[in-house]
Enzyme design. Structure first.
Site, PDB file in Angstrom:
ATOM      1  N   ARG A  84      -8.943   0.908   9.962  1.00 31.75           N
ATOM      2  CA  ARG A  84      -8.401  -0.432  10.166  1.00 31.75           C
ATOM      3  C   ARG A  84      -9.351  -1.293  10.972  1.00 31.75           C
ATOM      4  O   ARG A  84      -8.984  -2.377  11.402  1.00 31.75           O
ATOM      5  CB  ARG A  84      -7.092  -0.307  10.941  1.00 31.75           C
ATOM      6  N   ARG A 112       0.555  -8.890  13.833  1.00 29.63           N
ATOM      7  CA  ARG A 112      -0.149  -7.894  13.007  1.00 29.63           C
ATOM      8  C   ARG A 112      -1.096  -8.565  12.018  1.00 29.63           C
ATOM      9  O   ARG A 112      -2.166  -8.042  11.724  1.00 29.63           O
ATOM     10  CB  ARG A 112       0.870  -7.003  12.277  1.00 29.63           C
ATOM     11  N   ARG A 135      11.921  -5.179   4.690  1.00 29.31           N
ATOM     12  CA  ARG A 135      11.585  -3.787   4.378  1.00 29.31           C
ATOM     13  C   ARG A 135      12.583  -2.854   5.067  1.00 29.31           C
ATOM     14  O   ARG A 135      12.951  -3.036   6.214  1.00 29.31           O
ATOM     15  CB  ARG A 135      10.169  -3.464   4.872  1.00 29.31           C
ATOM     16  N   LYS A 140       0.828  -1.216   0.000  1.00 31.89           N
ATOM     17  CA  LYS A 140       0.000   0.000   0.000  1.00 31.89           C
ATOM     18  C   LYS A 140       0.859   1.260   0.000  1.00 31.89           C
ATOM     19  O   LYS A 140       0.654   2.175  -0.799  1.00 31.89           O
ATOM     20  CB  LYS A 140      -0.950   0.003   1.219  1.00 31.89           C
ATOM     21  N   ARG A 144      12.009  -0.941  10.679  1.00 38.57           N
ATOM     22  CA  ARG A 144      10.983  -0.659  11.692  1.00 38.57           C
ATOM     23  C   ARG A 144      11.031  -1.692  12.805  1.00 38.57           C
ATOM     24  O   ARG A 144      11.226  -2.875  12.550  1.00 38.57           O
ATOM     25  CB  ARG A 144       9.607  -0.687  11.035  1.00 38.57           C
TER      26      ARG A 144
HETATM   27  P1  ADP Z   1       2.332  -1.782   3.244  1.00 34.20           P
HETATM   28  O1  ADP Z   1       2.308  -0.274   3.186  1.00 34.20           O
HETATM   29  O2  ADP Z   1       1.101  -2.402   2.652  1.00 34.20           O
HETATM   30  O3  ADP Z   1       2.645  -2.323   4.603  1.00 34.20           O
HETATM   31  P2  ADP Z   1       4.825  -1.499   1.730  1.00 34.20           P
HETATM   32  O4  ADP Z   1       4.468  -0.681   0.544  1.00 34.20           O
HETATM   33  O5  ADP Z   1       5.587  -0.840   2.820  1.00 34.20           O
HETATM   34  O6  ADP Z   1       3.517  -2.268   2.299  1.00 34.20           O
HETATM   35  O7  ADP Z   1       5.652  -2.760   1.184  1.00 34.20           O
HETATM   36  C1  ADP Z   1       6.153  -3.759   2.100  1.00 34.20           C
HETATM   37  C2  ADP Z   1       7.509  -4.265   1.588  1.00 34.20           C
HETATM   38  O8  ADP Z   1       7.305  -4.987   0.375  1.00 34.20           O
HETATM   39  C3  ADP Z   1       8.510  -3.149   1.258  1.00 34.20           C
HETATM   40  O9  ADP Z   1       9.803  -3.613   1.581  1.00 34.20           O
HETATM   41  C4  ADP Z   1       8.358  -2.947  -0.259  1.00 34.20           C
HETATM   42  O10 ADP Z   1       9.563  -2.503  -0.870  1.00 34.20           O
HETATM   43  C5  ADP Z   1       7.998  -4.368  -0.713  1.00 34.20           C
HETATM   44  N1  ADP Z   1       7.073  -4.391  -1.841  1.00 34.20           N
HETATM   45  C6  ADP Z   1       6.054  -3.515  -2.115  1.00 34.20           C
HETATM   46  N2  ADP Z   1       5.399  -3.879  -3.222  1.00 34.20           N
HETATM   47  C7  ADP Z   1       5.996  -5.020  -3.656  1.00 34.20           C
HETATM   48  C8  ADP Z   1       5.782  -5.913  -4.768  1.00 34.20           C
HETATM   49  N3  ADP Z   1       4.790  -5.688  -5.631  1.00 34.20           N
HETATM   50  N4  ADP Z   1       6.576  -6.991  -4.902  1.00 34.20           N
HETATM   51  C9  ADP Z   1       7.574  -7.231  -4.013  1.00 34.20           C
HETATM   52  N5  ADP Z   1       7.856  -6.431  -2.956  1.00 34.20           N
HETATM   53  C10 ADP Z   1       7.071  -5.356  -2.772  1.00 34.20           C
HETATM   54  P1  AMP Z   2       1.602   0.456   9.451  1.00 35.90           P
HETATM   55  O1  AMP Z   2       2.704   1.477   9.355  1.00 35.90           O
HETATM   56  O2  AMP Z   2       0.400   0.824   8.643  1.00 35.90           O
HETATM   57  O3  AMP Z   2       2.093  -0.946   9.160  1.00 35.90           O
HETATM   58  O4  AMP Z   2       1.136   0.472  10.972  1.00 35.90           O
HETATM   59  C1  AMP Z   2       2.020   0.128  12.022  1.00 35.90           C
HETATM   60  C2  AMP Z   2       1.276   0.000  13.332  1.00 35.90           C
HETATM   61  O5  AMP Z   2       0.710   1.279  13.704  1.00 35.90           O
HETATM   62  C3  AMP Z   2       0.081  -0.967  13.327  1.00 35.90           C
HETATM   63  O6  AMP Z   2       0.476  -2.318  13.547  1.00 35.90           O
HETATM   64  C4  AMP Z   2      -0.752  -0.405  14.492  1.00 35.90           C
HETATM   65  O7  AMP Z   2      -0.220  -0.797  15.743  1.00 35.90           O
HETATM   66  C5  AMP Z   2      -0.555   1.100  14.352  1.00 35.90           C
HETATM   67  N1  AMP Z   2      -1.588   1.692  13.480  1.00 35.90           N
HETATM   68  C6  AMP Z   2      -1.428   2.177  12.220  1.00 35.90           C
HETATM   69  N2  AMP Z   2      -2.589   2.610  11.723  1.00 35.90           N
HETATM   70  C7  AMP Z   2      -3.517   2.382  12.690  1.00 35.90           C
HETATM   71  C8  AMP Z   2      -4.909   2.582  12.776  1.00 35.90           C
HETATM   72  N3  AMP Z   2      -5.622   3.095  11.772  1.00 35.90           N
HETATM   73  N4  AMP Z   2      -5.524   2.237  13.924  1.00 35.90           N
HETATM   74  C9  AMP Z   2      -4.849   1.719  14.957  1.00 35.90           C
HETATM   75  N5  AMP Z   2      -3.548   1.481  14.932  1.00 35.90           N
HETATM   76  C10 AMP Z   2      -2.869   1.798  13.819  1.00 35.90           C
END
Ligand code: ADP
Ligand code: AMP
Length: 220
Positions: A90, A176, A132, A15, A165
């Site tokens: 969420r 998660r 990541r 995303k 992270r």
């Molecule tokens: P989200 O925001 O849904 O948690 P991210 O965009 O941060 O996901 O992506 C999670 C990890 O996967 C990152 O390390 C990113 O570089 C990688 N990633 C994102 N899209 C793809 C894809 N289509 N194929 C492989 N790896 C991906």
């Molecule tokens: P993310 O960066 O989207 O992967 O979120 C990391 C963490 O932040 C999640 O596992 C939750 O603990 C918290 N978080 C992010 N967005 C929300 C939300 N909309 N509501 C509650 N907790 C959240």
């Protein structure tokens, strides 16, 4: 064209990667609750102190905390032409809060919003999360396996040292996913019933997903 984009999908489904591209292309803000909460934790704000315990365990931060962060952000003038929500809502409770917040703006949820669901099997996501890395300065997201930086550990854009992270370890990532299935997955049906949901296959290369996303966004 729609003005509000709600990105739905499990942790690691891509995303954030796609949101950044779309925000640049449409020149609208990318609102990412995870980053907003992490910033509060870094700055040791009262809100960050509350959120930290939840994030570290892979649980959702309390709805009133997150809804307040989102409301303050959405009511800022730069959101007047639209915005992308990544990581909010969420839970159904948060979706109802979002409905109420949008009522206080000039937007109409059914007319102006599009929910985009990133469809992917959980099996591949743990590897994506533990590999990541992100840039603390400009927010660019990398992956050591699928999308590495040109110079190991340094951002291609601004040269800053990349960070891992704290919640991108296997144990917290698994927690998660459990939280996602229980709390967040029901949003798929919620937005489908409202008639504003589109989905894309998120188990493809980043550039292919970007092409599908543009088709979805610009056909609207
Ligand atoms: P989200 O925001 O849904 O948690 P991210 O965009 O941060 O996901 O992506 C999670 C990890 O996967 C990152 O390390 C990113 O570089 C990688 N990633 C994102 N899209 C793809 C894809 N289509 N194929 C492989 N790896 C991906
Ligand atoms: P993310 O960066 O989207 O992967 O979120 C990391 C963490 O932040 C999640 O596992 C939750 O603990 C918290 N978080 C992010 N967005 C929300 C939300 N909309 N509501 C509650 N907790 C959240």
């Amino acid at each position: 064209m729609k003005k509000i984009f709600i990105f739905l999908g499990p942790p690691g489904s891509g995303k954030g990667t796609q949101t950044s591209r779309l925000a640049d292309k449409l020149s609208i803000p990318h609102i990412d609750t995870g980053s907003l909460l992490r910033k509060n934790i870094e700055e040791n704000t009262p809100l960050g102190i509350i959120a930290k315990g939840f994030i570290d365990k892979g649980n959702l931060a309390p709805v009133e905390v997150v809804a307040k962060v989102i409301e303050d952000r959405i009511l800022k003038p730069d959101c007047a032409n639209g915005f992308i929500l990544d990581g909010f809502p969420r839970s159904l409770e948060q979706a109802y809060e979002l409905d109420k917040i949008i009522e206080h703006t000039s937007f109409d949820l059914k007319k102006d919003a599009l929910a985009v669901y990133f469809d992917i099997d959980n099996d591949v996501l743990i590897q994506r999360l533990i590999n990541r890395r992100s840039c603390p300065k400009c927010g660019t997201i990398y992956n050591l396996l699928s999308n590495p930086p040109k110079i190991m550990d340094y951002c291609d854009i601004c040269d800053s040292k990349l960070t891992l992270r704290k919640d991108d370890n296997e144990e917290t990532a698994r927690a998660r996913f459990v939280t996602y299935e229980k709390e967040t997955a029901p949003l798929y049906d919620y937005y489908k019933q409202l008639g504003i949901l589109k989905e894309l296959d998120a188990d493809r290369p980043i550039s292919d997903i970007w092409e599908s996303l543009k088709e979805i966004v610009f056909e609207e």
